[in-house]
Design a protein around this motif. Structure first.
Motif: not given
Length: 65
Positions: A6-21
């Protein structure tokens, strides 16, 4: 359960190169020679524009969902 991975990868929003929520996750499970992919995404708004999801694999192949 020797044939279970099993592999789990968490997804975050990005604005440009800035990691968001945090907005979701992708989970890949391999069991008894079968692969299952679950993707959960929440609260993504881009002013009504369509959002693409890409699955990238080895061998240079790309699938757009």
């Amino acid at each position: 359960m020797a044939d279970y991975r099993r592999l789990i990868s968490y997804i975050y929003e990005y604005e440009g190169k800035q990691k968001g929520k945090y907005v979701g996750f992708a989970k890949l499970e391999v069991r008894n020679g079968q692969c299952r992919i679950n993707v959960y995404v929440q609260r993504i708004f881009l002013g009504g524009n369509a959002i693409g999801v890409y699955l990238l694999g080895t061998g240079g192949r790309e699938t757009i969902l």
